[in-house]
Structures are given as structure tokens and as C-alpha cells.
Design a protein around this motif. Structure first.
Motif, short mmCIF file in Angstrom:
data_model
loop_
_atom_site.label_atom_id
_atom_site.label_comp_id
_atom_site.label_asym_id
_atom_site.label_seq_id
_atom_site.Cartn_x
_atom_site.Cartn_y
_atom_site.Cartn_z
N ARG A 90 3.80 34.99 32.51
CA ARG A 90 5.11 34.50 32.09
C ARG A 90 5.01 33.70 30.78
O ARG A 90 6.00 33.60 30.04
N ASP A 91 3.84 33.10 30.51
CA ASP A 91 3.59 32.41 29.24
C ASP A 91 4.72 31.45 28.88
O ASP A 91 5.27 31.47 27.77
N CYS A 92 5.06 30.58 29.81
CA CYS A 92 6.17 29.65 29.59
C CYS A 92 5.90 28.72 28.40
O CYS A 92 4.79 28.19 28.27
N HIS A 93 6.89 28.54 27.54
CA HIS A 93 6.82 27.64 26.39
C HIS A 93 7.62 26.39 26.71
O HIS A 93 8.83 26.47 26.94
N LEU A 94 6.96 25.23 26.69
CA LEU A 94 7.57 24.02 27.21
C LEU A 94 7.73 22.94 26.16
O LEU A 94 6.80 22.62 25.41
N HIS A 95 8.93 22.37 26.13
CA HIS A 95 9.16 21.13 25.39
C HIS A 95 8.80 19.95 26.31
O HIS A 95 8.58 20.12 27.51
N GLU A 96 8.79 18.77 25.78
CA GLU A 96 8.49 17.56 26.55
C GLU A 96 9.37 17.47 27.79
O GLU A 96 10.60 17.61 27.72
N GLY A 97 8.73 17.27 28.95
CA GLY A 97 9.45 17.09 30.20
C GLY A 97 9.83 18.39 30.90
O GLY A 97 10.23 18.35 32.07
N GLN A 98 9.73 19.50 30.22
CA GLN A 98 10.13 20.76 30.83
C GLN A 98 9.08 21.26 31.82
O GLN A 98 7.88 20.99 31.69
N ARG A 99 9.58 22.00 32.82
CA ARG A 99 8.72 22.66 33.80
C ARG A 99 8.72 24.16 33.53
O ARG A 99 9.69 24.70 33.00
N GLY A 100 7.65 24.81 33.96
CA GLY A 100 7.60 26.25 33.85
C GLY A 100 8.51 26.91 34.86
O GLY A 100 9.15 26.26 35.69
N ALA A 101 8.58 28.26 34.80
CA ALA A 101 9.43 29.00 35.72
C ALA A 101 9.03 28.76 37.17
O ALA A 101 9.86 28.84 38.07
N CYS A 102 7.78 28.44 37.41
CA CYS A 102 7.30 28.14 38.77
C CYS A 102 7.83 26.81 39.28
O CYS A 102 7.80 26.54 40.48
N PHE A 103 8.26 25.95 38.36
CA PHE A 103 8.84 24.63 38.59
C PHE A 103 7.82 23.56 38.97
O PHE A 103 8.16 22.39 39.09
N VAL A 104 6.55 23.90 39.14
CA VAL A 104 5.58 22.88 39.57
C VAL A 104 4.60 22.50 38.47
O VAL A 104 3.84 21.55 38.63
N LEU B 162 7.05 34.16 40.54
CA LEU B 162 7.88 35.34 40.56
C LEU B 162 9.26 34.96 41.08
O LEU B 162 9.42 33.89 41.69
N THR B 163 10.23 35.82 40.86
CA THR B 163 11.60 35.54 41.33
C THR B 163 12.08 36.69 42.20
O THR B 163 13.14 37.26 41.95
N CYS B 164 11.32 37.02 43.22
CA CYS B 164 11.63 38.18 44.06
C CYS B 164 12.98 38.02 44.74
O CYS B 164 13.21 37.05 45.48
N LYS B 165 13.86 38.97 44.51
CA LYS B 165 15.18 38.92 45.13
C LYS B 165 15.11 39.14 46.64
O LYS B 165 16.08 38.84 47.35
N PHE B 166 13.98 39.66 47.12
CA PHE B 166 13.82 39.98 48.53
C PHE B 166 12.88 39.00 49.23
O PHE B 166 12.40 39.28 50.33
N PHE C 114 10.12 44.65 37.24
CA PHE C 114 10.92 43.97 36.23
C PHE C 114 12.28 43.54 36.78
O PHE C 114 12.72 42.41 36.57
N LYS C 115 12.94 44.43 37.51
CA LYS C 115 14.29 44.16 37.97
C LYS C 115 14.35 43.26 39.21
O LYS C 115 15.29 42.47 39.37
N LEU C 116 13.38 43.37 40.10
CA LEU C 116 13.46 42.65 41.37
C LEU C 116 12.55 41.44 41.46
O LEU C 116 12.70 40.61 42.35
N THR C 117 11.58 41.31 40.53
CA THR C 117 10.66 40.16 40.60
C THR C 117 10.55 39.40 39.28
O THR C 117 9.89 38.37 39.24
N SER C 118 11.17 39.91 38.21
CA SER C 118 11.04 39.33 36.87
C SER C 118 9.58 39.27 36.41
O SER C 118 9.17 38.33 35.73
N ALA C 119 8.82 40.26 36.82
CA ALA C 119 7.41 40.32 36.47
C ALA C 119 7.08 41.74 36.04
O ALA C 119 7.96 42.57 35.81
#
Length: 364
Positions: free
Chosen positions: A29-43, A91-95, A195-200
Motif C-alpha cells: 500500500r506504500d502509505c505516505h504520511l504527514h505528521e500524526g497520520q496513520r496508514g490505511a491499517c490504522f495502527v 486490506l479492506t475486504c468487503k466480505f 482490486f475491487k473487493l480488497t483494495s489490494a
């Protein structure tokens, strides 16, 4: 427990970008973070010029399970495993079937606190053969999981990762150097589904599977959750099974499990048991030696057969082992064929119990 008492833990796998943002290098996912931001995983969060793991030492709960529930059918069958997870997911699995944990952004849900040593000690105290990082993906709490693994190995306890396998190469190498077994979710066999169901993306998961099988001693099993109309076509199942046989070999166990309506797909019907039976037959015809069905009551789909003579060797009823016929060296007693897996001289007898454990904020 006062969750604010947990100190921030420095995380690994990041670098600074020229524009001042921080890039997380743990997963694709290579999250790009500003100060205080969390990645997509949130942790994983940026604090100043470092990244911290906000869930280090904190869990959504501890439980003793049968190892077959992970599912791992050929890793010390019948043994008990000390299971825990944290919160969040990359991941953001819809299921998602554990969405209340993996999608949670409420850190106060993490009610149990325990150091790596406390977890290892608890596993020994409760007679568990292994500790499993499960419920949510351990990739996102890799530093905590690796420290727990070190503590477990010091006490003679094995470690198990239950994961989607979505991570970059260097953290993958570091992480699996600490693991004894893994069950990897191969969620489908098309990029469109991922791509569509997990954003991966599919390829990093295939890379993890290939790495585990060819470059490590980690015992590997695979699970595919079959969702009606999404990833259960005969063509896709055939392609998936052929890839496993060709790229990983016929001895990697494959579990087909049943979807139930949940999270963002409440209107999709549950997987019919007949679909799992059909998928199992497709995999066997493709040449895979060990194929199981999950989340349904199917005695044949629960059983481990000798791939050489087809003798039933480990007969299960759900998670209960009814008959165990492997010899002390993990061979078929009828034809002498070696059965792939990790086995003790005798199987465990933990059965289908599930025992919740409260760690009581233990830190030592």
C-alpha cells in the motif's frame, strides 16, 4: 485497563520522502504520511520523524483454540494453539468475516495487555503447542508478533501466522524468519477480485506463497473463501489449483471455506456445501494431495488421506480427531508413504474446545 498507559513503540519499515512525507514500507500500500497520520491499517502512525506501532502489547483478546481452526490440518494435529490478534488490517475486504476486529479503529476495544514474555508464559502454562497471530492480520503488527515469536521460541513454543500475505520483500523475510507455520488466505485468483473487493493486488500474495514454499522452512497451508458468483467458477478454481501444483507443489494443503453474508456483502448468499465439495474435487483432479472443506460439516472434507494409497489417516469430525493412523515418523502405516506436515509421535486430543483467556493486563 488504562490503555493510555501503553507507551508508543517505534516501528520499522519506513523512510522519508523528498517532499517531507514518510512512506511506510511494510506492505504494497506504500502509505505516505504527514505528521500524526496513520496508514490505511490504522495502527502504524507517524509521530515526528519516527513511525510507531500503536497496538504493540495490546490485544483484542486471547483464546485457546484447536490448531485445525486456523486452519492447519497438518501441523501437529489435535494440538492446542494460544490465539490472539490486535485491531486493524491492511486490506479492506468487503466480505471480511472478522470485520468488527480487523476494521476497528476504536483502540479502546483492545482490552487485554501483555508483553511477549507474558504470552509465551501463558502458552506454556496452558499446555499449548503453539501461539497463533490471528483474528486480524499479523503483518500490520509485525514487530509485536516477531518479539512474541522470539519469546515463544525461548520457551519451546511454536508460532503460527494466519495472514493474507500482503507485504513487501524485506519485512516478509524478517517476519517469516520467526514463524514456524502459516496459513495464507489466497482470496481469489484474479487481479480484478483483489482490486475491487480488497483494495489490494494478487501478485504480492503469490510472491509470499512462493517465498514461503521455496525459501523458508515454514509449514504452509492455504485457505480460499469461496464467495458465490465472485471467485467460485470452475475456470478460476482450476487456474488456482494448477498454479498451486505447478508453483508450490502438490503437497501444500488447500482449504476451501464457506462464506456467510457479512460486513459489506450482506446480500450475497452463503456458500452452498455442494460448492465446496465441487471445489475439492477440482483440486484433487488437478493433482493436489491434501484438500479440505471448511465451515461445513463434511467428514470426507475434514479427513487427511494418504496420497499414495488413499487410506484415511486422520479422520476428523469438525475439529475433533476421531481416528489417527500415522506412525511415529509421519508415514502411512499401510503403504509407508511419507505424509507432508509436522507431526508428533502421537496426535493431540484438544478437540473442538474454545477457551477464552484473560491476561489481566500482564506485562511480565
Amino acid at each position: 485497563m488504562n490503555t493510555s498507559s501503553v507507551m508508543p513503540y517505534p516501528a520499522r519499515y519506513w523512510h522519508m520522502l523528498a517532499d517531507g512525507r514518510m512512506q511506510c514500507d511494510l506492505c504494497p500500500r506504500d502509505c505516505h504520511l504527514h505528521e500524526g497520520q496513520r496508514g490505511a491499517c490504522f495502527v502504524r502512525q507517524r509521530q515526528g520523524d519516527q513511525m510507531i506501532l500503536t497496538t504493540y502489547g495490546r490485544s483484542s483478546g486471547f483464546c485457546i483454540d484447536p490448531i485445525e481452526k486456523k486452519p492447519l490440518n497438518q501441523f501437529y494435529p489435535g494440538s492446542s494453539v494460544f490465539s490472539f490478534g490486535t485491531a486493524g488490517c491492511n486490506l479492506t475486504c468487503k466480505f471480511c468475516q472478522n470485520w468488527d476486529i480487523s476494521k476497528s479503529r476504536d483502540m479502546d476495544r483492545l482490552m487485554d495487555q501483555a508483553s511477549p514474555e507474558a504470552i509465551a508464559n501463558a502458552a506454556v502454562q496452558h499446555g499449548c503447542k503453539s501461539v497463533a497471530f490471528t483474528y486480524n492480520d499479523p503483518v500490520i503488527f509485525a514487530e509485536y508478533a516477531m518479539d512474541v515469536a522470539d519469546a515463544c521460541h525461548a520457551r519451546g513454543v511454536q508460532t503460527v501466522a494466519v495472514t493474507a500475505g500482503y507485504m513487501h520483500d524485506q519485512p516478509r523475510r524478517d517476519f517469516y524468519a520467526k514463524m514456524d507455520a502459516a496459513n495464507v488466505d489466497l482470496k481469489a485468483f484474479t487481479e480484478d477480485f483483489y482490486f475491487k473487493l480488497t483494495s489490494a493486488h494478487l501478485q504480492p500474495v503469490l510472491d509470499t506463497l512462493s517465498y514461503l514454499q521455496h525459501d523458508t522452512d515454514v509449514w504452509l497451508e492455504i485457505t480460499t473463501l469461496l464467495i458465490p458468483g465472485y471467485n467460485d467458477s470452475e475456470a478460476e478454481l482450476s487456474a488456482l489449483c494448477q498454479w498451486i501444483k505447478t508453483e508450490l507443489g502438490p503437497d501444500v494443503p488447500l482449504h476451501f471455506s464457506a462464506f456467510h453474508p457479512d460486513h459489506k456483502m450482506p446480500d450475497v448468499p452463503a456458500t452452498p456445501p455442494a460448492t465446496l465439495v465441487r471445489a475439492r474435487q477440482t483440486a484433487l483432479k488437478a493433482g493436489l494431495n491434501y484438500v479440505y472443506t471448511g465451515n461445513v460439516h463434511n467428514l470426507e472434507g475434514d479427513t487427511t488421506f494418504c496420497p499414495a494409497c488413499q487410506t484415511p489417516l486422520i479422520e476428523r469430525d469438525w475439529y475433533l480427531i476421531k481416528r489417527y493412523r500415522l506412525d511415529a515418523h509421519g508415514h502411512c502405516p499401510d503403504c509407508g508413504a511419507a505424509i507432508a506436515g509436522r507431526f508428533d509421535a502421537r496426535c493431540g486430543h484438544f478437540g473442538r474446545q474454545r477457551i477464552p483467556i484473560h491476561m489481566g493486563g500482564s506485562t511480565a
